[in-house]
Design a protein around this motif. Structure first.
Motif, PDB file in Angstrom:
ATOM      1  N   HIS A 173       0.846  -1.198   0.000  1.00  0.00           N
ATOM      2  CA  HIS A 173       0.000   0.000   0.000  1.00  0.00           C
ATOM      3  C   HIS A 173       0.878   1.245   0.000  1.00  0.00           C
ATOM      4  CE1 HIS A 173      -3.467  -2.654   1.295  1.00  0.00           C
ATOM      5  NE2 HIS A 173      -3.870  -2.035   0.196  1.00  0.00           N
ATOM      6  N   MET A 174       0.380   2.286  -0.686  1.00  0.00           N
ATOM      7  CA  MET A 174       1.208   3.480  -0.923  1.00  0.00           C
ATOM      8  C   MET A 174       0.668   4.705  -0.198  1.00  0.00           C
ATOM      9  SD  MET A 174       2.356   3.107  -4.871  1.00  0.00           S
ATOM     10  CE  MET A 174       0.810   2.575  -5.577  1.00  0.00           C
ATOM     11  N   PHE A 175       1.580   5.548   0.231  1.00  0.00           N
ATOM     12  CA  PHE A 175       1.237   6.750   0.997  1.00  0.00           C
ATOM     13  C   PHE A 175       2.215   7.858   0.657  1.00  0.00           C
ATOM     14  CE2 PHE A 175       0.748   2.879   3.366  1.00  0.00           C
ATOM     15  CZ  PHE A 175      -0.603   2.886   3.667  1.00  0.00           C
ATOM     16  N   HIS A 176       1.792   9.100   0.923  1.00  0.00           N
ATOM     17  CA  HIS A 176       2.770  10.185   0.961  1.00  0.00           C
ATOM     18  C   HIS A 176       3.696   9.908   2.140  1.00  0.00           C
ATOM     19  CE1 HIS A 176      -0.662  12.544  -0.931  1.00  0.00           C
ATOM     20  NE2 HIS A 176       0.330  12.664  -1.812  1.00  0.00           N
ATOM     21  N   ARG A 177       4.962  10.065   1.950  1.00  0.00           N
ATOM     22  CA  ARG A 177       5.930   9.855   3.030  1.00  0.00           C
ATOM     23  C   ARG A 177       5.562  10.698   4.265  1.00  0.00           C
ATOM     24  NH1 ARG A 177      11.424   8.341   3.030  1.00  0.00           N
ATOM     25  NH2 ARG A 177      11.402   8.262   0.777  1.00  0.00           N
ATOM     26  N   GLN A 178       5.150  11.941   4.033  1.00  0.00           N
ATOM     27  CA  GLN A 178       4.844  12.829   5.160  1.00  0.00           C
ATOM     28  C   GLN A 178       3.540  12.437   5.856  1.00  0.00           C
ATOM     29  OE1 GLN A 178       7.723  13.730   5.651  1.00  0.00           O
ATOM     30  NE2 GLN A 178       7.523  15.937   5.918  1.00  0.00           N
ATOM     31  N   CYS A 179       2.619  11.850   5.125  1.00  0.00           N
ATOM     32  CA  CYS A 179       1.382  11.364   5.759  1.00  0.00           C
ATOM     33  C   CYS A 179       1.703  10.176   6.669  1.00  0.00           C
ATOM     34  CB  CYS A 179       0.364  10.938   4.712  1.00  0.00           C
ATOM     35  SG  CYS A 179      -0.405  12.320   3.844  1.00  0.00           S
ATOM     36  N   LEU A 180       2.542   9.275   6.169  1.00  0.00           N
ATOM     37  CA  LEU A 180       2.929   8.110   6.967  1.00  0.00           C
ATOM     38  C   LEU A 180       3.678   8.562   8.221  1.00  0.00           C
ATOM     39  CD1 LEU A 180       2.668   4.996   6.690  1.00  0.00           C
ATOM     40  CD2 LEU A 180       5.018   4.991   5.841  1.00  0.00           C
ATOM     41  N   ARG A 181       4.531   9.557   8.056  1.00  0.00           N
ATOM     42  CA  ARG A 181       5.282  10.083   9.199  1.00  0.00           C
ATOM     43  C   ARG A 181       4.334  10.692  10.237  1.00  0.00           C
ATOM     44  NH1 ARG A 181      10.281  11.294  10.252  1.00  0.00           N
ATOM     45  NH2 ARG A 181      10.914  10.807   8.140  1.00  0.00           N
ATOM     46  N   ALA A 182       3.349  11.450   9.768  1.00  0.00           N
ATOM     47  CA  ALA A 182       2.399  12.081  10.693  1.00  0.00           C
ATOM     48  C   ALA A 182       1.603  11.006  11.443  1.00  0.00           C
ATOM     49  CB  ALA A 182       1.457  13.012   9.932  1.00  0.00           C
ATOM     50  N   MET A 183       1.216   9.943  10.728  1.00  0.00           N
ATOM     51  CA  MET A 183       0.490   8.851  11.381  1.00  0.00           C
ATOM     52  C   MET A 183       1.381   8.192  12.440  1.00  0.00           C
ATOM     53  SD  MET A 183      -0.773   5.214   9.834  1.00  0.00           S
ATOM     54  CE  MET A 183       0.823   4.491  10.243  1.00  0.00           C
TER      55      MET A 183
END
Ligand code: APR
Ligand code: ZN
Length: 232
Positions: free
Chosen positions: A57-67
């Motif tokens: 599954h793919m995400f914005h790197r910064q979204c994953l970091r915020a999560m």
């Protein structure tokens, strides 16, 4: 090792996606992967979009970091889309005690089988950095809390998994109680326990022929599975 609270987001569980397609969305912010994350642009030269290694599954790197930064920061990553856990998930359950013993009485539906009692004790305290409101007090109502399992093969296996869930701090969490509405309090963390012994007036008692299988699924969502029994 025990919890790794405060660790930076691990990088071994994902890789950069250099050319994300126009069609796909980030599962965290629901915006297109080839547009910028709501959490801003990444400083990393290695790309703005990442893909998790176990589920892709793919995400914005910064979204994953915020999560990751909004969770217990334990060095693990759980896919918010399919719940696949990369590493070992830890929770934020406050310190306390877990004990168990057996009694020579049967639960409804388990005639002729003894019963395992699992007791948890957590005292009120002050929230740490991993909790929703660091520095604020939290309450702990209804402790000790006791859950019951049949003392058969499956029940004993679940007891072992409960012990692992307790050690990884995923058995309780801190938040709002949906039963009482109280905020900043210790609550069960979606691993259901049967807290009623001889009847089922609350919905948290026996008989319930699906309970043992259901709680195995709930444990798995928290990353606790039979694989953990053979590897420890
Ligand atoms: N026994 C077991 N599980 C319960 C109970 C109960 N009496 N009440 C709620 N749960 C489950 C819910 O189904 C939900 O999955 O706990 C989860 C969290 O619900 P909350 O109401 O937010 O949790 P909490 O405040 O911890 O539970 C309240 O549980 O053990 C009792 O003494 C405790 O009466 C309190 C109740
Ligand atoms: Zn996934």
């Amino acid at each position: 090792s025990k919890g790794k609270s405060g660790a930076d987001m691990p990088h071994q569980y994902f890789k950069a996606v250099l050319k994300p397609s126009d069609a796909e969305d980030c599962c965290i912010c629901c915006e297109k992967l080839n547009s910028e994350s709501d959490y801003g642009k990444s400083n990393h030269a290695e790309g703005e979009v990442v893909s998790l290694s176990l589920c892709a599954h793919m995400f914005h790197r910064q979204c994953l970091r915020a999560m990751y930064d909004s969770g217990p920061k334990d060095g693990s990553l759980q896919c918010p889309n399919c719940k696949k856990i990369h590493g070992f998930k830890h929770g934020i359950c406050p310190a306390g005690e877990m004990h168990f013993w057996t009694i020579p009485e049967s639960l409804p539906g388990y005639d002729g089988c003894c019963t395992i009692c699992v007791k948890y004790f957590i005292r009120p305290g002050t929230q740490g950095h991993e909790h929703p409101n660091p520095g604020r007090k939290f309450s702990a109502r209804g402790f000790p809390r006791i859950g019951y399992l049949p003392d058969n093969e499956k029940g004993r296996k679940i007891l072992q998994l409960f012990t692992i869930a307790w050690q990884r701090r995923v058995m309780f969490t801190i938040g709002s109680s949906s039963t009482t509405g109280e905020t900043d309090t210790v609550t069960w963390n979606e691993i259901h326990h049967k807290t009623e012994f001889g009847s089922n007036e609350s919905g948290h008692g026996y008989p319930d022929p699906n309970y043992l299988d259901n709680v195995l699924l709930e444990l798995a969502i928290q990353g606790v599975t039979e694989d953990d029994l053979t590897s420890t």
